[in-house]
Motif scaffolding. Structure first.
Motif, PDB file in Angstrom:
ATOM      1  N   MET A  18       1.112  -0.987   0.170  1.00  0.00           N
ATOM      2  CA  MET A  18       0.102   0.104   0.262  1.00  0.00           C
ATOM      3  C   MET A  18       0.954   1.069  -0.183  1.00  0.00           C
ATOM      4  SD  MET A  18      -2.791   0.400   2.518  1.00  0.00           S
ATOM      5  CE  MET A  18      -3.026  -1.235   3.229  1.00  0.00           C
ATOM      6  N   VAL A  22      -2.339   6.732  -1.729  1.00  0.00           N
ATOM      7  CA  VAL A  22      -4.073   5.840  -1.414  1.00  0.00           C
ATOM      8  C   VAL A  22      -4.003   6.057  -0.066  1.00  0.00           C
ATOM      9  CG1 VAL A  22      -4.829   3.353  -1.136  1.00  0.00           C
ATOM     10  CG2 VAL A  22      -2.865   3.669  -2.229  1.00  0.00           C
ATOM     11  N   VAL A  23      -3.486   6.442   1.096  1.00  0.00           N
ATOM     12  CA  VAL A  23      -4.079   6.196   2.118  1.00  0.00           C
ATOM     13  C   VAL A  23      -4.298   8.247   2.423  1.00  0.00           C
ATOM     14  CG1 VAL A  23      -3.235   7.166   4.893  1.00  0.00           C
ATOM     15  CG2 VAL A  23      -2.792   4.950   3.756  1.00  0.00           C
ATOM     16  N   VAL A  65       2.815   6.727   6.960  1.00  0.00           N
ATOM     17  CA  VAL A  65       2.389   5.637   7.450  1.00  0.00           C
ATOM     18  C   VAL A  65       3.250   4.431   8.194  1.00  0.00           C
ATOM     19  CG1 VAL A  65       1.117   3.328   6.255  1.00  0.00           C
ATOM     20  CG2 VAL A  65       0.861   5.585   5.376  1.00  0.00           C
ATOM     21  N   ILE A  99      -9.944   5.400   6.884  1.00  0.00           N
ATOM     22  CA  ILE A  99      -8.454   4.855   7.274  1.00  0.00           C
ATOM     23  C   ILE A  99      -8.486   3.684   7.204  1.00  0.00           C
ATOM     24  CG2 ILE A  99      -6.160   5.085   7.332  1.00  0.00           C
ATOM     25  CD1 ILE A  99      -6.492   8.594   7.152  1.00  0.00           C
ATOM     26  N   MET A 102     -10.470   1.388   5.790  1.00  0.00           N
ATOM     27  CA  MET A 102     -10.418   0.147   4.650  1.00  0.00           C
ATOM     28  C   MET A 102      -9.094   0.061   4.173  1.00  0.00           C
ATOM     29  SD  MET A 102     -11.588   3.471   2.187  1.00  0.00           S
ATOM     30  CE  MET A 102     -11.275   2.611   0.574  1.00  0.00           C
ATOM     31  N   THR A 103      -8.403   0.272   5.230  1.00  0.00           N
ATOM     32  CA  THR A 103      -6.415  -0.063   4.981  1.00  0.00           C
ATOM     33  C   THR A 103      -6.245  -1.471   6.087  1.00  0.00           C
ATOM     34  OG1 THR A 103      -5.769   1.657   6.244  1.00  0.00           O
ATOM     35  CG2 THR A 103      -6.419   2.057   4.502  1.00  0.00           C
ATOM     36  N   LEU A 105      -5.314   0.299   8.987  1.00  0.00           N
ATOM     37  CA  LEU A 105      -3.902   0.282   9.463  1.00  0.00           C
ATOM     38  C   LEU A 105      -4.989   0.903  11.071  1.00  0.00           C
ATOM     39  CD1 LEU A 105      -2.130   1.801   6.952  1.00  0.00           C
ATOM     40  CD2 LEU A 105      -1.113   0.247   8.461  1.00  0.00           C
TER      41      LEU A 105
END
Length: 132
Positions: A18, A22-23, A65, A99, A102-103, A105
């Motif tokens: 990723m 993207v983030v 990130v 975030i 979707m990730t 994180l």
């Protein structure tokens, strides 16, 4: 953020990579959906890009990130009349949820920097002549 840094996570069947971008895009889209946010605000580089008519979804967004966590800094322009603390709080919630969902994180910070206030467009009078 345009560092091109890519985070990868190992899974049973392979890995997921990723990019920071993207983030940043997820954060920008989540922030602009909040009522009271007029636009994202970038610096001089973004201003030049706008003049050159390049669309930049991550304008005004900086992310850090890690493997499991993310931190976000957002520069925004609010609409005149909006309660800035309320708008900022809604942005923090919206960006964190987007975030994280979707990730995967964990978002440790969402810092909001209000760069300006946008006034509503005033209606233009149809008859602009001073004398008849």
């Amino acid at each position: 953020m345009k560092t091109g840094k890519v985070e990868k996570t190992e899974f049973q069947h392979g890995q997921i990579k990723m990019a920071d971008e993207v983030v940043a895009i997820i954060a920008a889209l989540a922030a602009t959906e909040v009522k009271g946010v007029k636009a994202m605000s970038g610096g001089i580089v973004d201003g030049i890009a706008e003049v050159l008519r390049r669309k930049n979804l991550t304008k005004g967004v900086k992310v850090e990130v890690g493997e499991k966590e993310a931190a976000v800094d957002l520069n925004i322009i609010v609409e005149y009349g909006a309660k800035i603390p309320d708008v900022a709080s809604m942005i923090q919630d919206s960006v964190s949820k987007a975030i994280e969902s979707m990730t995967g994180l964990k978002v440790v910070e969402v810092n909001i920097n209000v760069q300006g206030v946008s006034f509503k467009d005033e209606p233009v009078a149809e008859d602009t002549q001073r004398v008849k």
